[in-house]
Write a protein that holds these residues in place. Structure first.
Motif: not given
Length: 803
Positions: A276-277, A279-280, A425, A428, A432, A693, A697
């Motif tokens: 997740n991290t 990808s962001a 998103r 994500r 999460t 997350t 954001s």
């Protein structure tokens, strides 16, 4: 390369909060792996080492009466017997100075403490037992607080007092919190004062010739029982021990695999947060990727850059996780080793645990981050540089429009904005939610496992319609027992059972049993009013079975040997060898604990065969008892009456129903507490992921925050919007985890009950746990959302719009 390292350092330093969250999430997962794998490694290795050091007997037989030492030469002559040793355990009454009531305990007499052969007792402190001193067992000393001073015993010669001269460790003692009694140790000089004949024994320890196998040990044990039976000596318990593996392994066999899988799950969930991290992070840096590519950077160079960042995060997380993981593994192993009366020794590092932490801590994050890194590194210059916007990727499909309409119609503006941001998103969101949902499902399944265990114990207690079961070291006259119990207030009903050693076979082969301490015949009236187990197939005893050769076997042994209701088995009761019919299969609630497995038969049949009329091995008494205190008082009065009449109660088989239920629950507490602790750690990982997350954001929506602030939105509105988004994450995870947990709870709880606890559970879904999990997940979500929401309120309009 210097330029790459500079960018790696800049990326990590400029986003310190995201870096910290990534390191913490990896460290938590690695710590779980190290703690659980290290605990299991240290536990099993130290258990087996202590077991081998005690020179374990291969065959352990506890006799029903005293046997002459002269029998040992005949036993040694049996083919396959390599050596023998003896001891004499007996139930005793003791009390400390100043006490008026006697307590029931166990005294073990060994002939020579300086010349022990098998199941060696070790001196921990003080002196070995001598003529004027005895010793107390380590676990007993810790639980009772008796470590020195004088102890008074009721002996054949009247009350006698001896001093506690030492503390010893015995390799086979049941922990007091699981129902074990206080154990004392004495020498041969004390035997006569307790009415023990000279040169006799009640427990036989045997080692067989190498190589050891359970089959050869079982055959030799059968020959020894036959020899003893010919001398009219009964055997209460036969225990076979593997010389290389500790006898306590069955307690841990089920839980170990489950804990290891859950540790790996926690690492996998931490890796999901890394995915997740990353990808962001890649999404946020697409314009930088475009610039690097325009300046000639190759795809492999860009991929290497971001993999180096993950590698650095992983190494820092491993360094942080190793010390607490190794410490937690050692102290957790020590706590469990203490239950088995094993000295933990000096601090030891589990090398396999370190290897697992290094391997998992490096590979899992790198593999998790590889897909988004390769996807970002493979972007063309045009696509990367053209990436722009404030994240306006919501509202382009029917689902988004439906969410937008729902928010506009039913929710305040702020809540509607938070709901729309939640689904902005979706990839994500899915990642999460998967962590939080997994934690929720695990929590609800485990609470349902606990509820199912309590339900199973309650139903088993309901099937036991007696308050106290008295066991006797020697069979007693029924009339004597009636006369003694009549003097105790509250006794309403009494029923007598009788036990007998037996040998059971099928098609000429000895029958392997599930019972860890062997099997015995337990005869009760064909119409019993005190107890009826849960029958899984066939039927229970009935009036017409009186005098018939019929058995009711446990489901575990039946399954182990392919036996069904209606099958015929060969049963030997002393000199009587006949075929008996299995009429029923019952569920045996013994779990992984050590117990003698009963095969139920009509009392009338056993008495016809043995001609032992009016003798009882057990007396089951019913009384109006409401709680543990009343039960303890009632049992104490019974023990006092039997002591005054010179009737010895067996400390191992005398039990009170409510107290036994508490002991049974205590056996499962360490397992359940460990699993609940692991579920909380996974919930913490989910909270870290949610915080990450929302932090991401905030970074990706800085311009939006600037626009909101520019048109007059106060800081409190911005704070509430991000806080509501976090709470919506928690609420959605709670809502989705309920149906998933309900579907998974019954099969998982029953599987975990069978795997970890060794019993078939009656299922109950814990409805209260749904409310508890809602409170937990909302609390976690609020804490996780607080700091990102607070950071969003501290951004100035100029800072936001200039981003």
């Amino acid at each position: 390369m210097n330029t790459l390292w500079h960018k790696v350092w800049a990326d990590l330093w400029l986003t310190k909060s995201r870096t910290a969250l990534a390191i913490i999430s990896i460290a938590v997962g690695v710590c779980c792996v190290g703690t659980l794998f290290g605990m299991i490694d240290l536990l099993l290795s130290k258990m087996d080492a202590a077991h081998r050091q005690s020179q374990p007997s291969h065959i352990n037989l506890i006799l029903r009466q005293d046997a002459d030492i002269g029998l040992l030469e005949q036993i040694k002559a049996i083919p396959g017997v390599a050596g023998v040793d003896t001891m004499t355990p007996l139930s005793v009454h003791f009390r400390q100075p100043g006490e008026t009531d006697w307590r029931l305990g166990t005294l073990i007499i060994r002939p020579d403490y300086d010349n022990q052969h098998f199941d060696k007792t070790a001196l921990q402190s003080g002196n070995w037992p001598s003529g004027d001193q005895i010793a107390i067992e380590n676990l007993s000393a810790l639980s009772s607080g008796i470590q020195n001073g004088n102890i008074e015993f009721e002996t054949a010669l009247g009350p006698q007092t001896w001093a506690i001269g030492g503390i010893v460790r015995h390799p086979f003692v049941k922990p007091p919190k699981f129902g074990g009694q206080v154990h004392f140790f004495a020498g041969a000089a004390h035997a006569a004062q307790f009415g023990i004949p000279a040169n006799s024994f009640r427990q036989l320890l045997v080692q067989i010739a190498e190589p050891y196998s359970s089959e050869s040990a079982r055959n030799v044990a059968g020959q020894i029982r036959s020899l003893l039976s010919a001398q009219h000596i009964g055997v209460n318990v036969t225990l076979l021990q593997d010389p290389e593996q500790h006898w306590g392994r069955p307690f841990l066999a089920g839980i170990n695999g489950v804990l290891q899988i859950m540790a790996l799950v926690s690492l996998a969930l931490a890796s999901v947060l890394i995915l997740n991290t990353v990808s962001a992070h890649i999404t946020q840096q697409t314009d930088q990727i475009g610039v690097m590519k325009a300046l000639g950077a190759k795809t492999i160079t860009i991929a290497k850059l971001y993999l180096l960042e993950i590698l650095f995060l992983s190494l820092v997380a491993i360094v942080l996780a190793i010390p607490p993981a190794l410490a937690a593994a050692y102290f957790s192993a020590c706590r469990l080793l203490a239950l088995f009366n094993i000295d933990c020794g000096a601090f030891v590092i589990s090398v396999p645990a370190v290897a697992y932490m290094l391997l998992g801590g490096l590979l899992a994050p790198l593999l998790a981050g590889l897909p988004p890194i390769l996807r970002g590194a493979a972007m063309t210059v045009r696509a990367a540089i053209a990436s722009y916007g404030v994240g306006a990727d919501f509202g382009y499909n029917r689902f988004d429009l439906l969410i937008e309409k729902f928010g506009a119609r039913f929710l305040p503006t702020l809540s509607a904005a938070a709901l729309g941001n939640l689904f902005r998103r979706k990839a994500r969101l899915l990642l999460t939610q998967s962590v939080l949902i997994c934690a929720g499902v695990m929590f609800l399944v485990l609470t349902s496992l606990i509820a199912s265990l309590n339900l199973t114990l309650d139903r088993e207690m309901a099937r036991s319609r007696y308050a106290v079961r008295l066991g006797f070291t020697q069979d007693q006259s029924e009339q004597t027992i009636r006369d003694i119990t009549a003097a105790v207030a509250g006794t309403e009903q009494i029923e007598f059972w009788q036990r007998s050693s037996m040998q059971i076979s099928k098609d000429g082969l000895a029958l392997p049993q599930k019972g860890s301490l062997g099997m015995h015949l337990l005869a009760l009236p064909a119409i019993s009013n005190m107890y009826q187990p849960l029958i899984e197939s066939g039927r229970w005893l009935q009036a017409s079975d009186a005098g018939q050769r019929v058995l009711v076997l446990s489901a575990d042994t039946a399954e182990l040997n392919g036996i069904r209701a209606g099958d015929m088995l060969d049963v030997a009761l002393g000199a009587d060898h006949e075929r008996w019919q299995v009429i029923g299969i019952y569920r045996w609630l013994a779990g992984n604990s050590y117990a003698v497995e009963p095969a139920y038969a009509p009392l009338e049949t056993l008495r016809q065969i043995t001609q032992n009329r009016e003798l009882a091995s057990f007396a089951l008494l019913n009384a109006p008892i409401a709680d543990l205190h009343q039960e303890a008082d009632y049992l104490r009065n019974l023990q006092q009456q039997f002591q005054e009449h010179g009737v010895q109660l067996d400390v191992y088989t005398t039990l009170a129903k409510l107290e036994q239920r508490q002991f049974t629950r205590n056996q499962f507490k360490p397992v359940l507490n460990t699993l609940l602790g692991l579920a909380c750690m996974i919930a913490a990982v989910g909270g870290i992921g949610l915080s990450g997350t929302l932090a991401i954001s905030v970074l990706q929506r800085i311009r939006e925050i600037g626009v909101l602030r520019a048109i007059g939105a106060p800081s409190t509105k911005v704070f509430r919007m991000f806080l509501l988004e976090g709470l919506l994450h928690g609420g959605m995870a709670w809502l989705l985890s309920i149906p998933l947990a309900y579907l998974a709870a019954e099969p998982l709880a029953k599987t975990l009950g069978r795997t970890m606890l060794g019993i078939q559970l009656d299922f109950r879904f814990d409805l209260w746990a749904i409310l508890y999990w809602l409170l937990i997940v909302l609390t976690v979500a609020w804490i996780a959302a607080f700091w990102p929401a607070r950071k969003a309120t501290r951004l100035s309009i100029r800072e936001c719009l200039g981003h």
